[in-house]
Design a protein around this motif. Structure first.
Motif, PDB file in Angstrom:
ATOM      1  N   HIS A 106       0.852  -1.186   0.000  1.00 13.66           N
ATOM      2  CA  HIS A 106       0.000   0.000   0.000  1.00 13.66           C
ATOM      3  C   HIS A 106       0.891   1.241   0.000  1.00 13.66           C
ATOM      4  O   HIS A 106       2.120   1.121   0.119  1.00 13.66           O
ATOM      5  CB  HIS A 106      -0.971  -0.003   1.195  1.00 13.66           C
ATOM      6  CG  HIS A 106      -0.336  -0.305   2.526  1.00 13.66           C
ATOM      7  ND1 HIS A 106      -1.051  -0.363   3.701  1.00 13.66           N
ATOM      8  CD2 HIS A 106       0.960  -0.552   2.887  1.00 13.66           C
ATOM      9  CE1 HIS A 106      -0.243  -0.633   4.707  1.00 13.66           C
ATOM     10  NE2 HIS A 106       0.968  -0.754   4.244  1.00 13.66           N
ATOM     11  N   SER A 109       0.688   3.474   2.242  1.00 17.96           N
ATOM     12  CA  SER A 109       0.767   3.952   3.638  1.00 17.96           C
ATOM     13  C   SER A 109       2.199   4.083   4.184  1.00 17.96           C
ATOM     14  O   SER A 109       2.440   4.950   5.028  1.00 17.96           O
ATOM     15  CB  SER A 109      -0.059   3.032   4.545  1.00 17.96           C
ATOM     16  OG  SER A 109      -1.363   2.902   4.035  1.00 17.96           O
ATOM     17  N   GLN A 111       3.511   7.486   4.638  1.00 16.60           N
ATOM     18  CA  GLN A 111       3.113   8.214   5.868  1.00 16.60           C
ATOM     19  C   GLN A 111       4.277   8.161   6.848  1.00 16.60           C
ATOM     20  O   GLN A 111       4.684   9.170   7.419  1.00 16.60           O
ATOM     21  CB  GLN A 111       1.943   7.494   6.553  1.00 16.60           C
ATOM     22  CG  GLN A 111       0.596   7.621   5.919  1.00 16.60           C
ATOM     23  CD  GLN A 111      -0.489   7.117   6.893  1.00 16.60           C
ATOM     24  OE1 GLN A 111      -0.313   7.127   8.103  1.00 16.60           O
ATOM     25  NE2 GLN A 111      -1.606   6.685   6.344  1.00 16.60           N
ATOM     26  N   ARG A 122       0.257  -6.556  -4.883  1.00 16.24           N
ATOM     27  CA  ARG A 122      -0.248  -7.682  -4.094  1.00 16.24           C
ATOM     28  C   ARG A 122      -0.407  -8.889  -4.995  1.00 16.24           C
ATOM     29  O   ARG A 122      -0.742  -8.746  -6.177  1.00 16.24           O
ATOM     30  CB  ARG A 122      -1.601  -7.354  -3.456  1.00 16.24           C
ATOM     31  CG  ARG A 122      -1.445  -6.391  -2.293  1.00 16.24           C
ATOM     32  CD  ARG A 122      -2.748  -6.089  -1.610  1.00 16.24           C
ATOM     33  NE  ARG A 122      -2.671  -4.765  -1.004  1.00 16.24           N
ATOM     34  CZ  ARG A 122      -3.675  -4.157  -0.410  1.00 16.24           C
ATOM     35  NH1 ARG A 122      -4.847  -4.745  -0.343  1.00 16.24           N
ATOM     36  NH2 ARG A 122      -3.517  -2.960   0.115  1.00 16.24           N
ATOM     37  N   GLN A 179      -2.515   3.399  -5.790  1.00 16.71           N
ATOM     38  CA  GLN A 179      -3.287   3.971  -4.678  1.00 16.71           C
ATOM     39  C   GLN A 179      -2.930   5.447  -4.497  1.00 16.71           C
ATOM     40  O   GLN A 179      -1.884   5.909  -4.966  1.00 16.71           O
ATOM     41  CB  GLN A 179      -2.920   3.266  -3.362  1.00 16.71           C
ATOM     42  CG  GLN A 179      -3.479   1.869  -3.205  1.00 16.71           C
ATOM     43  CD  GLN A 179      -3.290   1.353  -1.788  1.00 16.71           C
ATOM     44  OE1 GLN A 179      -2.462   1.845  -1.027  1.00 16.71           O
ATOM     45  NE2 GLN A 179      -4.068   0.345  -1.430  1.00 16.71           N
ATOM     46  N   GLU A 237      -2.637   7.795  -1.102  1.00 15.05           N
ATOM     47  CA  GLU A 237      -2.695   7.869   0.349  1.00 15.05           C
ATOM     48  C   GLU A 237      -2.889   9.331   0.720  1.00 15.05           C
ATOM     49  O   GLU A 237      -2.445  10.224  -0.010  1.00 15.05           O
ATOM     50  CB  GLU A 237      -1.325   7.410   0.863  1.00 15.05           C
ATOM     51  CG  GLU A 237      -1.245   7.192   2.317  1.00 15.05           C
ATOM     52  CD  GLU A 237      -1.887   5.868   2.690  1.00 15.05           C
ATOM     53  OE1 GLU A 237      -2.141   5.048   1.796  1.00 15.05           O
ATOM     54  OE2 GLU A 237      -2.130   5.680   3.888  1.00 15.05           O
ATOM     55  N   PHE A 243      -3.735   0.931  11.552  1.00 20.36           N
ATOM     56  CA  PHE A 243      -3.044   2.234  11.642  1.00 20.36           C
ATOM     57  C   PHE A 243      -3.972   3.407  11.915  1.00 20.36           C
ATOM     58  O   PHE A 243      -3.530   4.551  12.005  1.00 20.36           O
ATOM     59  CB  PHE A 243      -2.212   2.491  10.371  1.00 20.36           C
ATOM     60  CG  PHE A 243      -2.772   1.833   9.137  1.00 20.36           C
ATOM     61  CD1 PHE A 243      -2.382   0.548   8.796  1.00 20.36           C
ATOM     62  CD2 PHE A 243      -3.695   2.488   8.333  1.00 20.36           C
ATOM     63  CE1 PHE A 243      -2.902  -0.087   7.668  1.00 20.36           C
ATOM     64  CE2 PHE A 243      -4.209   1.879   7.204  1.00 20.36           C
ATOM     65  CZ  PHE A 243      -3.816   0.572   6.866  1.00 20.36           C
ATOM     66  N   THR A 244      -5.286   3.145  12.009  1.00 13.33           N
ATOM     67  CA  THR A 244      -6.207   4.233  12.345  1.00 13.33           C
ATOM     68  C   THR A 244      -7.146   3.782  13.459  1.00 13.33           C
ATOM     69  O   THR A 244      -7.483   2.609  13.556  1.00 13.33           O
ATOM     70  CB  THR A 244      -7.050   4.644  11.112  1.00 13.33           C
ATOM     71  OG1 THR A 244      -7.461   3.486  10.417  1.00 13.33           O
ATOM     72  CG2 THR A 244      -6.290   5.557  10.184  1.00 13.33           C
ATOM     73  N   GLY A 300     -10.690   3.623   2.345  1.00 16.52           N
ATOM     74  CA  GLY A 300     -10.543   3.402   3.784  1.00 16.52           C
ATOM     75  C   GLY A 300      -9.967   4.657   4.411  1.00 16.52           C
ATOM     76  O   GLY A 300      -9.218   5.394   3.763  1.00 16.52           O
ATOM     77  N   CYS A 301     -10.319   4.890   5.680  1.00 14.82           N
ATOM     78  CA  CYS A 301      -9.825   6.114   6.326  1.00 14.82           C
ATOM     79  C   CYS A 301      -9.953   6.006   7.841  1.00 14.82           C
ATOM     80  O   CYS A 301     -10.488   5.020   8.365  1.00 14.82           O
ATOM     81  CB  CYS A 301     -10.608   7.320   5.823  1.00 14.82           C
ATOM     82  SG  CYS A 301     -12.372   7.240   6.197  1.00 14.82           S
ATOM     83  N   ALA A 330      -6.028   9.989   8.174  1.00 13.63           N
ATOM     84  CA  ALA A 330      -5.382   9.380   7.001  1.00 13.63           C
ATOM     85  C   ALA A 330      -6.450   8.707   6.163  1.00 13.63           C
ATOM     86  O   ALA A 330      -7.533   8.382   6.667  1.00 13.63           O
ATOM     87  CB  ALA A 330      -4.338   8.364   7.442  1.00 13.63           C
ATOM     88  N   PHE A 331      -6.142   8.541   4.903  1.00 17.01           N
ATOM     89  CA  PHE A 331      -7.062   7.810   4.034  1.00 17.01           C
ATOM     90  C   PHE A 331      -6.275   7.162   2.898  1.00 17.01           C
ATOM     91  O   PHE A 331      -5.144   7.564   2.605  1.00 17.01           O
ATOM     92  CB  PHE A 331      -8.164   8.728   3.469  1.00 17.01           C
ATOM     93  CG  PHE A 331      -7.650   9.956   2.765  1.00 17.01           C
ATOM     94  CD1 PHE A 331      -7.292   9.913   1.432  1.00 17.01           C
ATOM     95  CD2 PHE A 331      -7.517  11.171   3.455  1.00 17.01           C
ATOM     96  CE1 PHE A 331      -6.821  11.047   0.778  1.00 17.01           C
ATOM     97  CE2 PHE A 331      -7.038  12.309   2.813  1.00 17.01           C
ATOM     98  CZ  PHE A 331      -6.693  12.245   1.468  1.00 17.01           C
ATOM     99  N   GLY A 332      -6.892   6.138   2.300  1.00 15.54           N
ATOM    100  CA  GLY A 332      -6.233   5.480   1.173  1.00 15.54           C
ATOM    101  C   GLY A 332      -7.284   4.978   0.199  1.00 15.54           C
ATOM    102  O   GLY A 332      -8.332   4.485   0.616  1.00 15.54           O
TER     103      GLY A 332
HETATM  104  N1  DAH Z   1      -3.596   1.001   3.362  1.00 15.11           N
HETATM  105  C1  DAH Z   1      -4.978   0.568   3.233  1.00 15.11           C
HETATM  106  C2  DAH Z   1      -5.078  -0.544   2.209  1.00 15.11           C
HETATM  107  O1  DAH Z   1      -4.238  -0.611   1.357  1.00 15.11           O
HETATM  108  C3  DAH Z   1      -5.867   1.701   2.838  1.00 15.11           C
HETATM  109  C4  DAH Z   1      -6.004   2.712   3.913  1.00 15.11           C
HETATM  110  C5  DAH Z   1      -7.028   2.610   4.796  1.00 15.11           C
HETATM  111  C6  DAH Z   1      -5.092   3.729   4.040  1.00 15.11           C
HETATM  112  C7  DAH Z   1      -7.179   3.511   5.847  1.00 15.11           C
HETATM  113  C8  DAH Z   1      -5.213   4.654   5.076  1.00 15.11           C
HETATM  114  C9  DAH Z   1      -6.263   4.522   5.971  1.00 15.11           C
HETATM  115  O2  DAH Z   1      -4.365   5.651   5.249  1.00 15.11           O
HETATM  116  O3  DAH Z   1      -6.407   5.411   6.965  1.00 15.11           O
HETATM  117  O4  DAH Z   1      -5.989  -1.287   2.239  1.00 15.11           O
END
Ligand code: DAH
Length: 354
Positions: free
Chosen positions: A173, A175, A178, A199, A212, A214, A255-256, A286-287, A309-311
């Motif tokens: 990912h 992430s 971050q 993956r 992705q 982020e 992570f959240t 996701g976030c 955070a979000f992705g």
């Molecule tokens: N890293 C997660 C994934 O690949 C996606 C994600 C979800 C990123 C929530 C974030 C987060 O920063 O807060 O499935």
């Protein structure tokens, strides 16, 4: 005076010349340093005054005549050269036009430009990181220790390493960027990270390599409400739908805390997904609020700072935006596919102008 200086004779000689080089030769023959006319004019100095006057006058007339004829001939040769060129370079306007093919912008690039454009306008900077990542950045620092079941969520490509080396992976990912950013910079932080991720998965909705974006915002006061506002504004702008229907669903990411997934409403019309309204929900990202443990792992004071955070997957966003049903098409390099789904680089309205 000899017939060499006869006007007719001179005119005839000039007449037979057909190139500029020959003309120059003739000029030298008469008017060069040792030319006939030049020598004749030099010889005047040794003549008695009366004879000098008469002969001088004649010679001057001849010289002027010669120079004028020379100029005329020069012009006519230059003209015929140009005419010859024009004839050779004539364009046949009846020929059919050549086939014109312009390139198209790949939908992933197009989405990327748009995503960067929108988040930049909200004050987010663009960050990047390597595709080959340390186990620490990809998992451990993000609160996914080696025994953690969350590692099972992602089918990781591990890179062979010696026993002493830290394990390396193809990042699963975006992430880990971050972590890199938090270890490198002091808050406030406001970044997005578009990039490739990997993956071990392949079917109509999964490819081993995908993209992705982020997002990370760290300061002293931002809350879940800011996170929601930011994402809703982004999606409305991205899909160009003002009354987008959406919902935040509680979820889990290591992570959240708390974590959520965001769904948007959609309808299916002739097998094409139309998003924005309807009675079905589609998960889009996701976030959550950054887990204080992640802040601590990244040497940020979790009593002072917080953030969100979000992705999200760029392929998924692009499939919805451009009505693409099979994800594998993104990576097949099929010219017909690209021609159909790609966007015209000159179409300003669909490009961010980046
Ligand atoms: N890293 C997660 C994934 O690949 C996606 C994600 C979800 C990123 C929530 C974030 C987060 O920063 O807060 O499935």
């Amino acid at each position: 005076m000899s017939s060499i200086f006869d006007k007719n004779d001179i005119a005839n000689k000039i007449d037979t010349v057909s190139s500029l080089a020959e003309l120059e030769k003739l000029r030298v023959y008469y008017l060069g340093k040792k030319g006939l006319l030049t020598l004749e004019m030099k010889s005047l100095s040794s003549m008695p005054i009366q004879e000098k006057k008469e002969k001088g006058k004649k010679l001057n007339l001849i010289k002027t005549f010669f120079e004028n004829e020379l100029l005329k001939k020069k012009d006519s040769i230059a003209n015929s050269i140009i005419n010859e060129l024009v004839k050779k370079e004539k364009v046949d306007v009846t020929l059919p036009a050549r086939d014109y093919q312009s390139g198209k912008i790949h939908p992933i690039s197009q989405s990327l430009y748009k995503i960067i454009d929108i988040f930049s306008s909200m004050g987010f900077a663009v960050e990047s990181g390597p595709d080959i990542e340390s186990d620490f950045n990809n998992f451990t620092a993000l609160n996914i220790p080696s025994h953690h079941p969350a590692r099972e969520m992602q089918d990781t490509f591990y890179i062979e390493s010696s026993i002493e080396e830290e394990e390396k992976v193809l990042r699963t990912h975006t992430s880990p960027v971050q972590v890199r950013t938090m270890l490198d910079t002091k808050p406030p932080i406001r970044i997005i990270v578009p990039g490739r991720t990997y993956r071990s998965d392949s079917d109509a909705t999964h490819t081993p390599m995908f993209h992705q974006v982020e997002g990370l915002l760290i300061d002293e006061s931002s809350t879940m409400a800011h996170l929601k506002g930011c994402l809703v504004d982004f999606l409305k702008e991205f899909f160009e739908i003002n009354d987008l229907q959406y919902r935040f669903r509680p979820s889990y990411f290591p992570f959240t805390e708390p974590s959520a997934e965001m769904d948007v409403a959609f309808t299916k019309d002739n097998n094409l997904i139309k998003i924005g309204e309807g009675d079905q929900w589609l998960e889009i990202l996701g976030c959550g609020m950054v887990n204080p443990r992640v802040l601590q792992n990244c040497k940020i004071d979790s009593n002072k700072y917080q953030g969100f955070a979000f992705g999200m997957g760029i392929e998924r966003l692009s499939m919805l935006k451009y009505g693409i049903t099979d994800m594998r098409g993104f990576f097949d390099s099929d010219f017909k596919w690209l021609n159909h789904y790609g966007s015209n680089p000159l179409d300003i309205s669909s490009s961010s102008g980046i």
